[in-house]
Design a protein around this motif. Structure first.
Motif, PDB file in Angstrom:
ATOM      1  N   ARG A  66       0.831  -1.205   0.000  1.00  0.00           N
ATOM      2  CA  ARG A  66       0.000   0.000   0.000  1.00  0.00           C
ATOM      3  C   ARG A  66       0.870   1.261   0.000  1.00  0.00           C
ATOM      4  NH1 ARG A  66      -5.351  -0.775   1.492  1.00  0.00           N
ATOM      5  NH2 ARG A  66      -5.897  -2.892   2.142  1.00  0.00           N
ATOM      6  N   PRO A  67       1.641   1.498  -1.057  1.00  0.00           N
ATOM      7  CA  PRO A  67       2.507   2.691  -1.065  1.00  0.00           C
ATOM      8  C   PRO A  67       1.723   3.996  -0.980  1.00  0.00           C
ATOM      9  CG  PRO A  67       2.410   1.667  -3.246  1.00  0.00           C
ATOM     10  CD  PRO A  67       1.776   0.709  -2.291  1.00  0.00           C
ATOM     11  N   GLY A  68       0.531   4.035  -1.564  1.00  0.00           N
ATOM     12  CA  GLY A  68      -0.272   5.253  -1.512  1.00  0.00           C
ATOM     13  C   GLY A  68      -0.683   5.609  -0.095  1.00  0.00           C
ATOM     14  N   ILE A  69      -1.029   4.594   0.688  1.00  0.00           N
ATOM     15  CA  ILE A  69      -1.406   4.832   2.083  1.00  0.00           C
ATOM     16  C   ILE A  69      -0.217   5.352   2.878  1.00  0.00           C
ATOM     17  CG2 ILE A  69      -2.220   3.751   4.205  1.00  0.00           C
ATOM     18  CD1 ILE A  69      -4.327   4.145   1.962  1.00  0.00           C
ATOM     19  N   HIS A  70       0.960   4.787   2.629  1.00  0.00           N
ATOM     20  CA  HIS A  70       2.153   5.244   3.338  1.00  0.00           C
ATOM     21  C   HIS A  70       2.507   6.678   2.950  1.00  0.00           C
ATOM     22  CE1 HIS A  70       2.838   1.458   5.244  1.00  0.00           C
ATOM     23  NE2 HIS A  70       2.960   0.810   4.103  1.00  0.00           N
ATOM     24  N   LEU A  71       2.279   7.028   1.690  1.00  0.00           N
ATOM     25  CA  LEU A  71       2.527   8.409   1.262  1.00  0.00           C
ATOM     26  C   LEU A  71       1.590   9.360   2.000  1.00  0.00           C
ATOM     27  CD1 LEU A  71       3.820  10.555  -0.538  1.00  0.00           C
ATOM     28  CD2 LEU A  71       2.153   9.955  -2.322  1.00  0.00           C
ATOM     29  N   LEU A  72       0.317   8.992   2.080  1.00  0.00           N
ATOM     30  CA  LEU A  72      -0.653   9.819   2.798  1.00  0.00           C
ATOM     31  C   LEU A  72      -0.258   9.964   4.253  1.00  0.00           C
ATOM     32  CD1 LEU A  72      -3.376  11.294   3.103  1.00  0.00           C
ATOM     33  CD2 LEU A  72      -4.443   9.044   3.461  1.00  0.00           C
ATOM     34  N   LEU A 157      -4.105  17.712  15.778  1.00  0.00           N
ATOM     35  CA  LEU A 157      -5.064  17.269  14.768  1.00  0.00           C
ATOM     36  C   LEU A 157      -4.388  16.349  13.754  1.00  0.00           C
ATOM     37  CD1 LEU A 157      -7.843  17.377  13.467  1.00  0.00           C
ATOM     38  CD2 LEU A 157      -7.175  19.502  12.334  1.00  0.00           C
ATOM     39  N   PHE A 158      -3.207  16.734  13.287  1.00  0.00           N
ATOM     40  CA  PHE A 158      -2.465  15.874  12.362  1.00  0.00           C
ATOM     41  C   PHE A 158      -2.158  14.522  13.002  1.00  0.00           C
ATOM     42  CE2 PHE A 158      -1.015  19.776   9.948  1.00  0.00           C
ATOM     43  CZ  PHE A 158      -1.545  19.385   8.726  1.00  0.00           C
ATOM     44  N   TYR A 159      -1.746  14.554  14.264  1.00  0.00           N
ATOM     45  CA  TYR A 159      -1.404  13.308  14.952  1.00  0.00           C
ATOM     46  C   TYR A 159      -2.637  12.412  15.099  1.00  0.00           C
ATOM     47  CZ  TYR A 159       0.651  10.148  18.398  1.00  0.00           C
ATOM     48  OH  TYR A 159       1.117   9.041  19.050  1.00  0.00           O
ATOM     49  N   ALA A 160      -3.780  13.010  15.354  1.00  0.00           N
ATOM     50  CA  ALA A 160      -5.019  12.238  15.449  1.00  0.00           C
ATOM     51  C   ALA A 160      -5.328  11.558  14.123  1.00  0.00           C
ATOM     52  CB  ALA A 160      -6.174  13.147  15.866  1.00  0.00           C
ATOM     53  N   LEU A 161      -5.136  12.281  13.025  1.00  0.00           N
ATOM     54  CA  LEU A 161      -5.350  11.682  11.701  1.00  0.00           C
ATOM     55  C   LEU A 161      -4.381  10.529  11.458  1.00  0.00           C
ATOM     56  CD1 LEU A 161      -5.921  14.925   9.589  1.00  0.00           C
ATOM     57  CD2 LEU A 161      -7.634  13.194  10.170  1.00  0.00           C
ATOM     58  N   MET A 162      -3.154  10.665  11.959  1.00  0.00           N
ATOM     59  CA  MET A 162      -2.170   9.596  11.816  1.00  0.00           C
ATOM     60  C   MET A 162      -2.609   8.350  12.581  1.00  0.00           C
ATOM     61  SD  MET A 162       1.900  10.168  12.191  1.00  0.00           S
ATOM     62  CE  MET A 162       1.959   9.980  13.961  1.00  0.00           C
ATOM     63  N   LEU A 163      -3.151   8.539  13.791  1.00  0.00           N
ATOM     64  CA  LEU A 163      -3.637   7.406  14.581  1.00  0.00           C
ATOM     65  C   LEU A 163      -4.848   6.754  13.927  1.00  0.00           C
ATOM     66  CD1 LEU A 163      -3.345   8.855  18.203  1.00  0.00           C
ATOM     67  CD2 LEU A 163      -1.811   7.249  17.067  1.00  0.00           C
ATOM     68  N   ILE A 164      -5.706   7.564  13.346  1.00  0.00           N
ATOM     69  CA  ILE A 164      -6.896   7.019  12.701  1.00  0.00           C
ATOM     70  C   ILE A 164      -6.514   6.197  11.468  1.00  0.00           C
ATOM     71  CG2 ILE A 164      -8.917   7.687  11.319  1.00  0.00           C
ATOM     72  CD1 ILE A 164      -9.442   9.879  13.369  1.00  0.00           C
ATOM     73  N   THR A 165      -5.556   6.679  10.682  1.00  0.00           N
ATOM     74  CA  THR A 165      -5.124   5.903   9.515  1.00  0.00           C
ATOM     75  C   THR A 165      -4.428   4.617   9.960  1.00  0.00           C
ATOM     76  OG1 THR A 165      -3.066   7.203   9.405  1.00  0.00           O
ATOM     77  CG2 THR A 165      -4.895   7.908   8.002  1.00  0.00           C
ATOM     78  N   ALA A 166      -3.720   4.653  11.092  1.00  0.00           N
ATOM     79  CA  ALA A 166      -3.097   3.433  11.609  1.00  0.00           C
ATOM     80  C   ALA A 166      -4.173   2.431  12.026  1.00  0.00           C
ATOM     81  CB  ALA A 166      -2.189   3.766  12.790  1.00  0.00           C
ATOM     82  N   ARG A 167      -5.237   2.926  12.638  1.00  0.00           N
ATOM     83  CA  ARG A 167      -6.338   2.051  13.034  1.00  0.00           C
ATOM     84  C   ARG A 167      -7.046   1.479  11.806  1.00  0.00           C
ATOM     85  NH1 ARG A 167     -10.937   4.436  16.942  1.00  0.00           N
ATOM     86  NH2 ARG A 167      -9.077   4.763  18.236  1.00  0.00           N
ATOM     87  N   ARG A 168      -7.123   2.294  10.746  1.00  0.00           N
ATOM     88  CA  ARG A 168      -7.838   1.872   9.535  1.00  0.00           C
ATOM     89  C   ARG A 168      -7.062   0.843   8.730  1.00  0.00           C
ATOM     90  NH1 ARG A 168      -9.664   0.002   5.813  1.00  0.00           N
ATOM     91  NH2 ARG A 168     -11.110   0.813   4.229  1.00  0.00           N
TER      92      ARG A 168
END
Length: 291
Positions: A66-72, A157-168
């Motif tokens: 999932r390179p696109g996810i890692h880029l995001l 806020l950015f860190y929260a988005l990072m945690l949410i993508t990790a959960r996803r």
């Protein structure tokens, strides 16, 4: 129980590493641009992450589908680091740490539209109490307000988005692959911008750059071990020991002492975070299948 104590110990060590790395970054920020600090932190971190991946099962653990996810996630991580390091240079360490504690509250609220999760009323109330705590610390419109507070809210806020993508997407990727590729992105971005912000480091600054990178990776490793040895509901609340270290380090190195309102707001933020962790812990226990 012994395993849980180990988890708590690893969590406290991880938080100490985080606080120490933040203090070093704040010190470096007195001379160097946040971009230069981030570049050297990630430069030191990448080989250490690869080494940890090697011992955790081999470099094949760094492969990804999932390179696109890692880029995001890397772009989000760049925003997190950029805002937080900049905020550290603008505000006292303890105040910056208190504002950063709002990240789990953002996770709770953003998980509704982004993950489709349902939030129970007690959790929502606890989140609102936490935001009241943030307002007390930041005090928008008051004489004590500093624009750097908004920068740190952005970092949270950015860190929260990072945690949410990790959960996803974390279940389909190895931990060290996610950490490695996420770190590559800010390394490349800050490396491209480095010629425009370069300041020649003094000899002791090189030690600071190296130390910030080592403590950052150490924090990731210890916190990972914490969650392997103890349930999240037990280990996660000890993240708030960062406030103790932030107060001590800020007082020791810069003579900073937070005012009463920073402590009052911190109590509300930490209390709301503990309430959410407790509620989620009870919910997960209820959902756990019995033998």
């Amino acid at each position: 129980m012994t395993s849980s104590f180990k988890g708590i110990g690893f969590m406290c060590l991880g938080v100490l590493c985080l606080a120490t790395g933040d203090a070093i970054s704040k010190w470096l920020g007195e001379v160097h641009s946040p971009l230069q600090i981030i570049f050297f932190r990630t430069l030191v971190s990448l080989p250490l992450i690869a080494l940890l991946a090697h011992f955790a099962g081999g470099l094949r653990k760094l492969r990804t589908r999932r390179p696109g996810i890692h880029l995001l996630r890397g772009l989000i991580y760049t925003g997190t680091m950029g805002c937080f390091v900049l905020g550290l240079t603008l505000l006292p360490l303890a105040e910056a740490t208190a504002i950063a504690f709002v990240a789990p509250l953002f996770v709770t609220l953003l998980s509704i539209p982004l993950l489709g999760e349902r939030i129970e009323a007690p959790v929502l109330i606890a989140s609102l109490v936490g935001f009241v705590g943030v307002l007390i610390v930041v005090r928008p419109g008051g004489e004590a307000f500093h624009p750097g507070s908004l920068v740190l809210v952005g970092a949270a806020l950015f860190y929260a988005l990072m945690l949410i993508t990790a959960r996803r997407w974390g279940g389909s990727e190895h931990l060290w692959a996610m950490v490695f590729h996420m770190t590559v992105v800010p390394f490349v971005i800050t490396g491209l911008l480095l010629p425009w912000v370069w300041q020649s480091p003094q000899p002791w600054h090189w030690l600071g750059f190296f130390g910030a990178g080592v403590f950052g990776v150490g924090a990731t490793a210890f916190i990972t071990l914490a969650f392997r040895h103890a349930p999240a509901a037990i280990a996660a609340p000890f993240d708030y020991t960062a406030m103790l270290w932030a107060v001590l380090l800020g007082w020791w190195f810069w003579g900073e002492m937070p005012d009463l309102w920073v402590f009052v707001g911190s109590v509300l933020i930490i209390g709301s975070g503990l309430a959410i962790a407790y509620r989620e812990g009870r919910t997960s226990l209820k959902r756990r299948p019995t033998a």
